[in-house]
Motif scaffolding. Structure first.
Motif, PDB file in Angstrom:
ATOM      1  N   SER A  87       0.834  -1.213   0.000  1.00  0.00           N
ATOM      2  CA  SER A  87       0.000   0.000   0.000  1.00  0.00           C
ATOM      3  C   SER A  87       0.861   1.253   0.000  1.00  0.00           C
ATOM      4  O   SER A  87       0.593   2.202  -0.739  1.00  0.00           O
ATOM      5  CB  SER A  87      -0.908   0.012   1.223  1.00  0.00           C
ATOM      6  OG  SER A  87      -1.792  -1.064   1.193  1.00  0.00           O
TER       7      SER A  87
ATOM      8  N   ALA B 283       1.185   4.098  -2.956  1.00  0.00           N
ATOM      9  CA  ALA B 283       0.984   5.517  -2.624  1.00  0.00           C
ATOM     10  C   ALA B 283       2.176   6.341  -3.081  1.00  0.00           C
ATOM     11  O   ALA B 283       2.011   7.423  -3.649  1.00  0.00           O
ATOM     12  CB  ALA B 283       0.767   5.679  -1.124  1.00  0.00           C
ATOM     13  N   ARG B 284       3.381   5.843  -2.864  1.00  0.00           N
ATOM     14  CA  ARG B 284       4.587   6.571  -3.267  1.00  0.00           C
ATOM     15  C   ARG B 284       4.622   6.760  -4.784  1.00  0.00           C
ATOM     16  O   ARG B 284       4.899   7.850  -5.279  1.00  0.00           O
ATOM     17  CB  ARG B 284       5.844   5.836  -2.807  1.00  0.00           C
ATOM     18  CG  ARG B 284       7.130   6.612  -3.104  1.00  0.00           C
ATOM     19  CD  ARG B 284       8.368   5.786  -2.867  1.00  0.00           C
ATOM     20  NE  ARG B 284       8.489   4.676  -3.801  1.00  0.00           N
ATOM     21  CZ  ARG B 284       8.855   4.787  -5.081  1.00  0.00           C
ATOM     22  NH1 ARG B 284       9.101   5.971  -5.599  1.00  0.00           N
ATOM     23  NH2 ARG B 284       8.949   3.721  -5.841  1.00  0.00           N
TER      24      ARG B 284
ATOM     25  N   THR C 142       2.149   6.713  -6.933  1.00  0.00           N
ATOM     26  CA  THR C 142       1.033   7.487  -7.492  1.00  0.00           C
ATOM     27  C   THR C 142       0.942   8.911  -6.943  1.00  0.00           C
ATOM     28  O   THR C 142       0.165   9.717  -7.456  1.00  0.00           O
ATOM     29  CB  THR C 142      -0.305   6.765  -7.241  1.00  0.00           C
ATOM     30  OG1 THR C 142      -0.505   6.604  -5.835  1.00  0.00           O
ATOM     31  CG2 THR C 142      -0.346   5.417  -7.935  1.00  0.00           C
ATOM     32  N   ALA C 143       1.724   9.225  -5.924  1.00  0.00           N
ATOM     33  CA  ALA C 143       1.638  10.539  -5.257  1.00  0.00           C
ATOM     34  C   ALA C 143       1.694  11.728  -6.215  1.00  0.00           C
ATOM     35  O   ALA C 143       0.934  12.685  -6.034  1.00  0.00           O
ATOM     36  CB  ALA C 143       2.714  10.657  -4.183  1.00  0.00           C
TER      37      ALA C 143
ATOM     38  N   TYR D  55      -5.910   9.900  -1.097  1.00  0.00           N
ATOM     39  CA  TYR D  55      -6.163   8.464  -1.152  1.00  0.00           C
ATOM     40  C   TYR D  55      -7.441   8.144  -0.387  1.00  0.00           C
ATOM     41  O   TYR D  55      -7.743   8.771   0.614  1.00  0.00           O
ATOM     42  CB  TYR D  55      -5.000   7.677  -0.532  1.00  0.00           C
ATOM     43  CG  TYR D  55      -3.700   7.971  -1.228  1.00  0.00           C
ATOM     44  CD1 TYR D  55      -3.365   7.317  -2.396  1.00  0.00           C
ATOM     45  CD2 TYR D  55      -2.831   8.930  -0.729  1.00  0.00           C
ATOM     46  CE1 TYR D  55      -2.188   7.607  -3.060  1.00  0.00           C
ATOM     47  CE2 TYR D  55      -1.652   9.223  -1.386  1.00  0.00           C
ATOM     48  CZ  TYR D  55      -1.335   8.557  -2.552  1.00  0.00           C
ATOM     49  OH  TYR D  55      -0.180   8.847  -3.194  1.00  0.00           O
TER      50      TYR D  55
ATOM     51  N   ILE E 146       2.288   4.865   4.974  1.00  0.00           N
ATOM     52  CA  ILE E 146       2.205   5.773   3.826  1.00  0.00           C
ATOM     53  C   ILE E 146       2.825   7.118   4.182  1.00  0.00           C
ATOM     54  O   ILE E 146       3.576   7.696   3.385  1.00  0.00           O
ATOM     55  CB  ILE E 146       0.746   5.932   3.352  1.00  0.00           C
ATOM     56  CG1 ILE E 146       0.283   4.632   2.686  1.00  0.00           C
ATOM     57  CG2 ILE E 146       0.609   7.120   2.392  1.00  0.00           C
ATOM     58  CD1 ILE E 146      -1.199   4.608   2.348  1.00  0.00           C
TER      59      ILE E 146
END
Length: 45
Positions: free
Chosen positions: A4, A8-9, A11-12, A18, A37
């Protein structure tokens, strides 16, 4: 949690935030995922 956080990294740069969900009211798991995250993104509250 690691997966996860890695998603997140990666797609940031492309998202504004999120939306996270866990099954069966597993709030503790969600808190741990959010903490991971934040570490990966270098964020403090």
């Amino acid at each position: 949690m690691r997966i996860s956080a890695e998603v997140a990294r990666q797609t940031a740069p492309y998202v504004d935030g999120y939306y996270l969900m866990t099954p069966f009211l597993r709030v503790g798991l969600m808190v741990r995922i959010m903490e991971e995250i934040r570490k990966v993104l270098g964020e403090n509250d």
